[in-house]
Motif scaffolding. Structure first.
Motif, short mmCIF file in Angstrom:
data_model
loop_
_atom_site.label_atom_id
_atom_site.label_comp_id
_atom_site.label_asym_id
_atom_site.label_seq_id
_atom_site.Cartn_x
_atom_site.Cartn_y
_atom_site.Cartn_z
N LEU A 52 10.86 -2.90 -0.92
CA LEU A 52 11.22 -1.65 -0.25
C LEU A 52 10.24 -1.42 0.89
O LEU A 52 9.03 -1.64 0.73
CB LEU A 52 11.15 -0.47 -1.22
N LYS A 53 10.74 -0.95 2.02
CA LYS A 53 9.87 -0.67 3.16
C LYS A 53 10.14 0.76 3.65
O LYS A 53 11.31 1.16 3.78
CB LYS A 53 10.10 -1.68 4.28
N TYR A 54 9.05 1.49 3.91
CA TYR A 54 9.13 2.88 4.36
C TYR A 54 8.22 3.09 5.55
O TYR A 54 7.18 2.44 5.67
CB TYR A 54 8.66 3.84 3.25
N LYS A 55 8.58 4.03 6.40
CA LYS A 55 7.71 4.49 7.47
C LYS A 55 7.20 5.86 7.05
O LYS A 55 7.99 6.78 6.83
CB LYS A 55 8.44 4.58 8.80
N MET A 56 5.89 5.97 6.89
CA MET A 56 5.27 7.24 6.50
C MET A 56 4.23 7.58 7.56
O MET A 56 3.19 6.93 7.63
CB MET A 56 4.67 7.14 5.11
N GLY A 57 4.57 8.56 8.37
CA GLY A 57 3.71 8.87 9.51
C GLY A 57 3.73 7.71 10.47
O GLY A 57 4.79 7.25 10.88
N LYS A 58 2.56 7.21 10.82
CA LYS A 58 2.47 6.08 11.75
C LYS A 58 2.38 4.74 11.03
O LYS A 58 2.31 3.70 11.66
CB LYS A 58 1.26 6.26 12.67
#
Length: 150
Positions: A52-58
């Motif tokens: 799983l891949k997420y963008k959290m903030g930068k």
């Protein structure tokens, strides 16, 4: 760190489970979700694993999901491992007398390295994120509201 959260979703359990178990719906209720890719076993089956891949903030965060039990519509249990973080999660879905669904999510987090400090000083951030996912899922199931529309 252990905690439990729950929410009532004003839809029958079969509708809730259809959306919960559909990987293509993740982007609609998990803000920052980028993708999920099977890496071992058959999708959703016990013992299977997904990246799983997420963008959290930068930052972009990758984690491995390992399915421990999948006896939906009743329960789905998995672990999520990322750099410095291990999360055991048990999700239970109970039918209410008025044909709605009570979702109970039990979480246990363990931290290593630098993330130990984050877990120690900011435990509320993990609880808040879990609650946000649950609230966004409820809005998606009940009203078709997607976090992508924000």
């Amino acid at each position: 760190m252990k905690y439990e959260q729950e929410i009532i979703i004003n839809k029958p359990r079969n509708e809730v489970i259809a959306k919960f178990s559909d990987p293509s719906s993740l982007k609609h209720w998990q803000e920052g979700f980028i993708f999920m890719k099977p890496i071992n076993g058959n999708l959703g089956k016990e013992g299977s694993q997904n990246l799983l891949k997420y963008k959290m903030g930068k930052r972009e965060i990758e984690m491995t999901e390992t399915v421990l039990t999948n006896n939906l519509p009743v329960e789905y249990t998995a672990t999520y491992e990322a750099k410095g973080v291990y999360n055991f999660q048990r999700n239970r879905f109970l039918e209410t007398p008025d044909n709605n669904t009570r979702w109970i999510s039990e979480n246990e987090f363990r931290f290593n390295g630098f993330m130990k400090l984050f877990g120690w000083f900011m435990p509320g951030a993990f609880k808040k994120q879990s609650k946000k996912y649950m609230t966004d899922f409820k809005a998606f199931v009940e009203n078709g509201k997607s976090v992508l529309d924000s």
